[in-house]
Design an enzyme around this catalytic site. Structure first.
Site, PDB file in Angstrom:
ATOM      1  N   CYS A 107     -14.367  59.945  -6.729  1.00  0.00           N
ATOM      2  CA  CYS A 107     -15.719  59.521  -7.082  1.00  0.00           C
ATOM      3  C   CYS A 107     -15.954  59.743  -8.573  1.00  0.00           C
ATOM      4  O   CYS A 107     -15.693  60.829  -9.100  1.00  0.00           O
ATOM      5  CB  CYS A 107     -16.715  60.329  -6.252  1.00  0.00           C
ATOM      6  SG  CYS A 107     -18.408  60.253  -6.842  1.00  0.00           S
ATOM      7  N   GLU A 108     -16.432  58.721  -9.250  1.00  0.00           N
ATOM      8  CA  GLU A 108     -16.654  58.845 -10.691  1.00  0.00           C
ATOM      9  C   GLU A 108     -17.879  59.690 -11.022  1.00  0.00           C
ATOM     10  O   GLU A 108     -18.068  60.085 -12.170  1.00  0.00           O
ATOM     11  CB  GLU A 108     -16.787  57.467 -11.329  1.00  0.00           C
ATOM     12  CG  GLU A 108     -18.018  56.687 -10.939  1.00  0.00           C
ATOM     13  CD  GLU A 108     -18.071  55.315 -11.601  1.00  0.00           C
ATOM     14  OE1 GLU A 108     -19.183  54.873 -11.917  1.00  0.00           O
ATOM     15  OE2 GLU A 108     -17.016  54.690 -11.803  1.00  0.00           O
ATOM     16  N   HIS A 109     -18.722  59.976 -10.018  1.00  0.00           N
ATOM     17  CA  HIS A 109     -19.925  60.768 -10.265  1.00  0.00           C
ATOM     18  C   HIS A 109     -19.656  62.272 -10.206  1.00  0.00           C
ATOM     19  O   HIS A 109     -20.261  63.032 -10.953  1.00  0.00           O
ATOM     20  CB  HIS A 109     -21.010  60.409  -9.248  1.00  0.00           C
ATOM     21  CG  HIS A 109     -21.423  58.978  -9.314  1.00  0.00           C
ATOM     22  ND1 HIS A 109     -21.809  58.242  -8.205  1.00  0.00           N
ATOM     23  CD2 HIS A 109     -21.491  58.121 -10.361  1.00  0.00           C
ATOM     24  CE1 HIS A 109     -22.108  57.009  -8.571  1.00  0.00           C
ATOM     25  NE2 HIS A 109     -21.919  56.918  -9.873  1.00  0.00           N
ATOM     26  N   HIS A 110     -18.748  62.692  -9.309  1.00  0.00           N
ATOM     27  CA  HIS A 110     -18.496  64.125  -9.156  1.00  0.00           C
ATOM     28  C   HIS A 110     -17.020  64.488  -9.276  1.00  0.00           C
ATOM     29  O   HIS A 110     -16.668  65.662  -9.202  1.00  0.00           O
ATOM     30  CB  HIS A 110     -19.024  64.616  -7.802  1.00  0.00           C
ATOM     31  CG  HIS A 110     -20.473  64.326  -7.576  1.00  0.00           C
ATOM     32  ND1 HIS A 110     -20.914  63.245  -6.840  1.00  0.00           N
ATOM     33  CD2 HIS A 110     -21.587  64.949  -8.014  1.00  0.00           C
ATOM     34  CE1 HIS A 110     -22.233  63.221  -6.820  1.00  0.00           C
ATOM     35  NE2 HIS A 110     -22.674  64.239  -7.532  1.00  0.00           N
ATOM     36  N   GLN A 148     -16.937  53.102  -4.574  1.00  0.00           N
ATOM     37  CA  GLN A 148     -16.330  52.228  -3.566  1.00  0.00           C
ATOM     38  C   GLN A 148     -16.735  50.779  -3.778  1.00  0.00           C
ATOM     39  O   GLN A 148     -15.931  49.865  -3.588  1.00  0.00           O
ATOM     40  CB  GLN A 148     -16.733  52.695  -2.166  1.00  0.00           C
ATOM     41  CG  GLN A 148     -16.062  51.913  -1.053  1.00  0.00           C
ATOM     42  CD  GLN A 148     -16.363  52.479   0.315  1.00  0.00           C
ATOM     43  OE1 GLN A 148     -16.614  53.680   0.459  1.00  0.00           O
ATOM     44  NE2 GLN A 148     -16.363  51.643   1.340  1.00  0.00           N
ATOM     45  N   HIS A 176     -16.473  60.011   1.847  1.00  0.00           N
ATOM     46  CA  HIS A 176     -16.639  60.533   0.498  1.00  0.00           C
ATOM     47  C   HIS A 176     -16.884  62.042   0.545  1.00  0.00           C
ATOM     48  O   HIS A 176     -17.863  62.500   1.152  1.00  0.00           O
ATOM     49  CB  HIS A 176     -17.818  59.845  -0.192  1.00  0.00           C
ATOM     50  CG  HIS A 176     -17.580  58.388  -0.467  1.00  0.00           C
ATOM     51  ND1 HIS A 176     -17.447  57.887  -1.749  1.00  0.00           N
ATOM     52  CD2 HIS A 176     -17.434  57.338   0.359  1.00  0.00           C
ATOM     53  CE1 HIS A 176     -17.241  56.582  -1.690  1.00  0.00           C
ATOM     54  NE2 HIS A 176     -17.228  56.223  -0.421  1.00  0.00           N
ATOM     55  N   CYS A 178     -17.837  63.882  -1.822  1.00  0.00           N
ATOM     56  CA  CYS A 178     -19.042  64.275  -2.550  1.00  0.00           C
ATOM     57  C   CYS A 178     -20.244  64.294  -1.611  1.00  0.00           C
ATOM     58  O   CYS A 178     -21.252  64.943  -1.900  1.00  0.00           O
ATOM     59  CB  CYS A 178     -19.297  63.343  -3.728  1.00  0.00           C
ATOM     60  SG  CYS A 178     -19.502  61.612  -3.291  1.00  0.00           S
TER      61      CYS A 178
END
Length: 219
Positions: A107-110, A148, A176, A178
């Site tokens: 995940c690019e956020h976490h 995704q 996910h 996250c």
């Protein structure tokens, strides 16, 4: 190190660059291995542990080596994956389906993992691509920092623009971490994304056929 990170941020904000150009710019300004290992040491210390203790002393090197594998999608050009097709298909003109392609991404956020399966179909025009190449395209985009939704779009666009088939269909289902390990903490929840081009987009019956094939009874 700060100068490198600032340059990367400026590149990401440059709207005149395409995603490919932005990736190439980032690649030319990639920090050194020593910079990456130092960053891991900093994160270990920030988490509250001692990066110099026996169990952690070599962790920065191991993490950097692992990152080379986990994010190898940045270094593999699409052209090297879809560089060969085959024309000996007789009068075959129906869809080709590759289902249950297992993938692992982050995940690019976490920067925590998400993993699942991709199901891909396409209608060839005179030529087909090796089945393993479709799985390689999935890995090419999975082995990056991702959402995704974006990964789904990248895979179908790559296949549609390179193979120029009569249509492409993709469905991705993933869990996910996250969402499972932190935040709302709901392990087992799955996310489904799908996208269609060509005849799949224009003919709902072909979408139904695709769904039936990937959801049908397993052998």
């Amino acid at each position: 190190m700060d100068a490198v990170l600032n340059a990367l941020m400026r590149s990401a904000k440059n709207e005149s660059e395409s995603p490919v150009e932005a990736t190439q710019t980032m690649a030319t300004q990639k920090p050194s291995r020593e910079d990456a290992e130092a960053a891991v040491r900093t994160l270990i210390a920030w988490a509250g542990d001692n990066p110099d203790r026996e169990g952690l002393i070599d962790t920065p090197k191991r993490v950097v080596r692992a990152y080379e594998e986990l994010y190898k999608g940045y270094s593999a050009p699409l052209e090297s994956v879809l560089d060969r097709t085959f024309g000996e298909i007789g009068n075959f003109d129906d869809m080709v389906v590759v289902r249950d392609i297992v993938f692992y991404s982050h995940c690019e956020h976490h920067m925590v993992p998400f993993m699942g399966k991709a199901h891909v179909a396409y209608f060839p025009v005179e030529r087909v691509v090796g089945l393993s190449k479709i799985a390689r395209v999935v890995d090419l985009y999975a082995r990056r920092l991702q959402t995704q939704e974006h990964m789904t779009s990248q895979i179908i666009t790559a296949l549609d623009e390179t193979l120029k088939p009569r249509g492409v269909a993709i469905l991705i289902e993933a869990e996910h971490m996250c969402m499972a390990m932190r935040g709302i903490q709901k392990p087992g929840a799955s996310t489904v994304t799908m996208q269609f081009t060509g005849v799949f987009r224009d003919d709902p019956q072909e979408q139904v056929r695709f769904m039936n094939l990937i959801r049908g009874a397993r052998p």
